[in-house]
Design an enzyme around this catalytic site. Structure first.
Site, PDB file in Angstrom:
ATOM      1  N   ASP A 177      -1.311  -1.025  -3.821  1.00 45.88           N
ATOM      2  CA  ASP A 177      -2.635  -0.842  -3.235  1.00 45.88           C
ATOM      3  C   ASP A 177      -2.868   0.581  -2.724  1.00 45.88           C
ATOM      4  O   ASP A 177      -1.955   1.216  -2.183  1.00 45.88           O
ATOM      5  CB  ASP A 177      -2.790  -1.832  -2.068  1.00 45.88           C
ATOM      6  CG  ASP A 177      -4.222  -1.988  -1.604  1.00 45.88           C
ATOM      7  OD1 ASP A 177      -5.132  -1.922  -2.448  1.00 45.88           O
ATOM      8  OD2 ASP A 177      -4.425  -2.184  -0.397  1.00 45.88           O
ATOM      9  N   HIS A 230     -11.937  -0.704   6.961  1.00 42.97           N
ATOM     10  CA  HIS A 230     -10.509  -0.953   7.098  1.00 42.97           C
ATOM     11  C   HIS A 230     -10.074  -0.948   8.565  1.00 42.97           C
ATOM     12  O   HIS A 230     -10.670  -0.271   9.400  1.00 42.97           O
ATOM     13  CB  HIS A 230      -9.707   0.138   6.372  1.00 42.97           C
ATOM     14  CG  HIS A 230      -9.768   0.058   4.878  1.00 42.97           C
ATOM     15  ND1 HIS A 230     -10.477   0.950   4.130  1.00 42.97           N
ATOM     16  CD2 HIS A 230      -9.207  -0.815   4.001  1.00 42.97           C
ATOM     17  CE1 HIS A 230     -10.344   0.652   2.842  1.00 42.97           C
ATOM     18  NE2 HIS A 230      -9.592  -0.426   2.738  1.00 42.97           N
ATOM     19  N   SER A 235       0.830  -1.205   0.000  1.00 41.20           N
ATOM     20  CA  SER A 235       0.000   0.000   0.000  1.00 41.20           C
ATOM     21  C   SER A 235       0.862   1.253   0.000  1.00 41.20           C
ATOM     22  O   SER A 235       2.051   1.225   0.337  1.00 41.20           O
ATOM     23  CB  SER A 235      -0.911   0.018   1.235  1.00 41.20           C
ATOM     24  OG  SER A 235      -0.152   0.269   2.401  1.00 41.20           O
ATOM     25  N   VAL A 289      -6.802  -8.416   2.677  1.00 41.65           N
ATOM     26  CA  VAL A 289      -6.588  -8.642   4.101  1.00 41.65           C
ATOM     27  C   VAL A 289      -5.290  -7.978   4.526  1.00 41.65           C
ATOM     28  O   VAL A 289      -4.253  -8.163   3.878  1.00 41.65           O
ATOM     29  CB  VAL A 289      -6.514 -10.150   4.423  1.00 41.65           C
ATOM     30  CG1 VAL A 289      -6.270 -10.369   5.914  1.00 41.65           C
ATOM     31  CG2 VAL A 289      -7.785 -10.863   3.987  1.00 41.65           C
TER      32      VAL A 289
END
Length: 290
Positions: free
Chosen positions: A84, A183, A50, A234
């Site tokens: 991400d 999240h 991310s 996940v």
């Protein structure tokens, strides 16, 4: 084996009404744990980096990405790399050279019109580079410590008609939908709106993605996959497994100073959680069929 691509893994999952598990990685221990857990089940997997993880690594994408590529190429199951929750166009443009086959461009915080326009521009660039691109419509709250939107707040859930127009207007390859997950949840109490998910699945031809899956109970994940989710993200569940195992180890061994001792315990805990989640998803893709 050679790197797989996110697009091929997600497309195959959508065709078989299954879901590929995509795990966010922060450290090399995350990388090794995800691959070990996937190998134990014989299922393909997606490693996700991310934008927040890049910030944690001093803003440098390549060190973690290259470690992930090296590990993935030695895996016994297909492994893909995904960038991400990208908001920075500069980071987006680093994806290809770092080994990523896909990117999730996150403009969900913007108005619908701005989200559509910026995502379309990102998709045009990504497709020109051969990248598969995911976007988000509606808001899966909880990022960066922000509280989730109220379930009835405007934009909190993905509207099927708007989603159809958004996908057509942006030409993205997959859509992350807001159907009740959040999240960074550390309790598994999220209640998904499976009726809405069904309407979204019927309205769209692209694969659907579930973010915030760590907070969804097992039966909710099973129902989400049956309802059309083809990629399940996940992150927090792995961090919770790692932190809990290390905390217990250090409590039992207060004299410990060798980081390999407790990091190995944390890595093993994450690998077990990876295998457990893949098992819950009931993955039909196996390495032998790839």
């Amino acid at each position: 084996m050679p790197l797989a691509t996110t697009g091929e893994l997600v497309t195959r999952a959508a065709e078989t009404r299954s879901a590929v598990a995509a795990f966010n990685i922060i450290t090399l221990e995350h990388v090794e744990a995800v691959i070990a857990g996937a190998e134990a089940t014989g299922a393909p997997v997606v490693l996700q980096v991310s934008e927040n993880a890049v910030k944690f690594r001093y803003g440098r994408l390549l060190p973690l990405a290259r470690a992930a590529v090296a590990a993935a190429e030695r895996a016994d199951v297909p492994v893909a790399l995904h960038l991400d929750h990208v908001q920075s166009d500069d980071l987006l443009r680093q994806a290809c050279d770092a080994g990523f086959s896909s990117v999730m461009y996150d403009a969900a915080r913007l108005s619908y019109a701005e989200n559509l326009a910026t995502t379309r521009a990102a998709a045009d660039w990504a497709h020109g580079q051969g990248l598969w691109i995911e976007a988000e419509l509606g808001q899966v709250g909880g990022k960066d410590g922000r509280p989730p939107l109220d379930a009835h707040a405007p934009g909190a859930r993905t509207d099927p008609d708007q989603a159809r127009d958004f996908v057509a207007g942006t030409e993205v390859d997959a859509l992350a939908v807001a159907v009740g997950s959040v999240h960074a949840m550390t309790t598994r109490t999220a209640a998904l709106d499976h009726g809405l998910l069904g309407r979204l699945s019927a309205a769209l031809t692209v694969p659907l993605v579930l973010h915030g899956s760590s907070g969804v109970p097992d039966d909710g994940l099973v129902a989400a996959v049956a309802g059309g989710i083809a990629k399940v993200n996940v992150g927090t569940a792995l961090n919770a497994a790692m932190t809990g195992a290390i905390r217990d180890f250090l409590a039992a061994h207060p004299e410990a100073v060798d980081s390999r001792k407790y990091l190995s315990v944390g890595r093993e805990a994450m690998a077990r959680e990876v295998s457990r989640i893949i098992g819950v998803l009931g993955h039909r893709q196996r390495a032998s069929s790839s």
